[in-house]
Write a protein that holds these residues in place. Structure first.
Motif, mmCIF file in Angstrom:
data_model
loop_
_atom_site.group_PDB
_atom_site.id
_atom_site.type_symbol
_atom_site.label_atom_id
_atom_site.label_comp_id
_atom_site.label_asym_id
_atom_site.label_seq_id
_atom_site.Cartn_x
_atom_site.Cartn_y
_atom_site.Cartn_z
ATOM 1 N N LEU A 20 0.670 -1.252 -0.024
ATOM 2 C CA LEU A 20 -0.014 0.016 0.058
ATOM 3 C C LEU A 20 0.823 1.258 -0.005
ATOM 4 O O LEU A 20 0.298 2.437 0.128
ATOM 5 N N VAL A 21 2.176 1.053 -0.020
ATOM 6 C CA VAL A 21 3.070 2.202 -0.034
ATOM 7 C C VAL A 21 4.204 2.022 -1.120
ATOM 8 O O VAL A 21 4.484 1.143 -1.541
ATOM 9 N N ILE A 39 2.160 -0.613 15.436
ATOM 10 C CA ILE A 39 1.329 0.422 16.013
ATOM 11 C C ILE A 39 0.000 -0.390 15.748
ATOM 12 O O ILE A 39 -1.190 -0.415 16.717
ATOM 13 N N LEU A 40 -0.263 -0.815 14.466
ATOM 14 C CA LEU A 40 -1.839 -1.148 14.197
ATOM 15 C C LEU A 40 -2.172 -2.533 14.626
ATOM 16 O O LEU A 40 -3.468 -2.974 14.703
ATOM 17 N N LEU A 56 -1.403 4.316 5.886
ATOM 18 C CA LEU A 56 -1.404 2.991 5.629
ATOM 19 C C LEU A 56 -3.086 2.456 6.157
ATOM 20 O O LEU A 56 -3.513 1.485 5.613
ATOM 21 N N ALA A 57 -3.278 2.753 7.335
ATOM 22 C CA ALA A 57 -4.552 2.434 8.022
ATOM 23 C C ALA A 57 -5.820 2.697 7.069
ATOM 24 O O ALA A 57 -6.447 1.856 6.896
ATOM 25 N N GLU A 107 -7.200 4.980 12.697
ATOM 26 C CA GLU A 107 -5.917 6.014 12.366
ATOM 27 C C GLU A 107 -5.594 6.723 13.695
ATOM 28 O O GLU A 107 -6.107 7.718 14.155
ATOM 29 N N PRO A 108 -4.552 6.052 14.176
ATOM 30 C CA PRO A 108 -3.950 6.569 15.429
ATOM 31 C C PRO A 108 -3.396 8.150 15.529
ATOM 32 O O PRO A 108 -2.989 8.601 14.545
ATOM 33 N N ASP A 109 -3.879 8.672 16.491
ATOM 34 C CA ASP A 109 -3.560 10.280 16.911
ATOM 35 C C ASP A 109 -2.115 10.058 17.530
ATOM 36 O O ASP A 109 -1.812 9.311 18.192
#
Length: 370
Positions: free
Chosen positions: A140-141, A179-180, A203-204, A220-222
């Motif tokens: 995805l990147v 993280i995810l 990415l999320a 989507e983390p802050d």
């Protein structure tokens, strides 16, 4: 959400650009909002944070990030602490004394108050499902996005490898998986790490857009921006485990005194707090103030014209008094290495359970759950 997160197919703004300044301002505003929400309902948040096991943690780590981890845990936030053993290899040809460094990191965290009954401490290599997320995330990147990422640029510039490996370019995507995998929705970072977290958010979002027909798989983390003070090493440069200029949390009182005695200052006997023109003196004053409470100016006023020797004596006493209970707890934990291994085993088991659940959701979303 942070309003400056890049849209799919674009890179994060370059550090130092006007867009970057806008992004930092928005992140600061959002961080203030998040602090209020944490106070109101800490249970809604899960934090992912951690370190690479490359040596003992030091006072710069403590006042920069470690004490904040304990604060969040004590407020009731679900804290995941990753010991990123796989990522040691991103900028090193070999991972020296990995077992010893993992244990040192665990001792430091337990000594400062991370409670394994309330938080999860685990290692990268023990969670296979986490690392399996790397493949769909890399799809995805783009290579160009990875090459432009400030984290990759900085790591390449300071790499210890004889040549830069392909693993270096997977670094941001691997951190996104860190993280995810546990669906962390809050990540404490410094301003220099904002571009990396934006890639995680991207990415999320891209995964959810491509595969999340039944609803989003990942949050989507802050960013929870740190206002951590900058402490210089005893040689006046960045405090670092590898430069021999840091006061380790595990150092004893005599080692600490010796390190501070050789710290750089300047020729002006009158001690003042002026970070712009007297960075070394000001960093020592800041360290004393952090340990004693009060302000660096108050510490400076108390020393006056007594000179660098008095400054170093004040700092040594402040640091040793502050770290004494942390060092005592560390010594107690160090006496039972079996207990350390049990804590890590239990943390790894919980992390594996969480990662397996997440990977199952990913496979179902990608229609590969056969």
């Amino acid at each position: 959400m942070i309003t400056t997160s890049p849209t799919p197919g674009t890179a994060s703004p370059a550090a130092g650009s006007p867009a970057d300044a806008i992004g930092t301002s928005a992140a600061q505003t959002r961080s203030a909002e998040l602090e209020k929400l944490i106070q109101e309902d800490p249970g809604r948040f899960r934090v992912l944070t951690g370190d690479r096991p490359t040596g003992r943690l030091h006072v710069g780590h403590y006042f920069g990030t470690l004490h904040n981890r304990v604060r969040l845990q004590d407020l009731g936030v679900d804290l995941f602490v990753i010991i990123a053993d796989y990522q040691v290899l991103t900028d090193r040809d070999v991972a020296d004394d990995l077992t010893g460094h993992v244990e040192e990191l665990m001792l430091d965290h337990l000594a400062i108050g991370v409670d394994p009954s309330r938080s999860t401490i685990f290692t990268h290599s023990a969670v296979p499902a986490l690392n399996q997320l790397l493949l769909p995330f890399l799809s995805l990147v783009s290579v160009a996005e990875l090459s432009r990422n400030p984290t990759v640029k900085d790591e390449i510039a300071h790499s210890r490898q004889s040549s830069v490996s392909g693993l270096m370019f997977t670094y941001p995507a691997h951190q996104a998986a860190d993280i995810l995998f546990c669906k962390a929705n809050l990540v404490p970072v410094g301003q220099d790490q904002l571009p990396h977290l934006e890639l995680t958010r991207t990415l999320a979002r891209r995964f959810n857009d491509r595969y999340g027909n039944g609803g989003p798989v990942f949050p989507e983390p802050d960013a929870l921006l740190s206002d951590a003070p900058l402490l210089l090493g005893t040689d006046g440069t960045k405090m670092s485990k590898s430069r021999g200029n840091a006061i380790a949390l595990a150092a004893d009182a005599d080692e600490t005194a010796a390190l501070i005695r050789r710290a750089r200052t300047d020729s002006d006997r009158h001690i003042t707090y002026d970070p712009a023109t007297r960075p070394e003196v000001s960093s020592l004053l800041l360290l004393a103030a952090l340990c004693q409470g009060g302000t660096p100016q108050q510490i400076a006023d108390g020393i006056g014209s007594a000179g660098a020797a008095a400054l170093k004596k004040t700092v040594t006493e402040a640091v040793n008094e502050y770290l004494a209970p942390i060092r005592a707890r560390r010594a107690r934990y160090a006496q039972d290495r079996g207990h350390l291994r049990r804590i890590l085993r239990e943390g790894n088991e919980r992390a594996r359970d969480v990662a397996d659940t997440t990977l199952g959701e990913v496979r179902r979303a990608m229609k590969s759950d056969y």
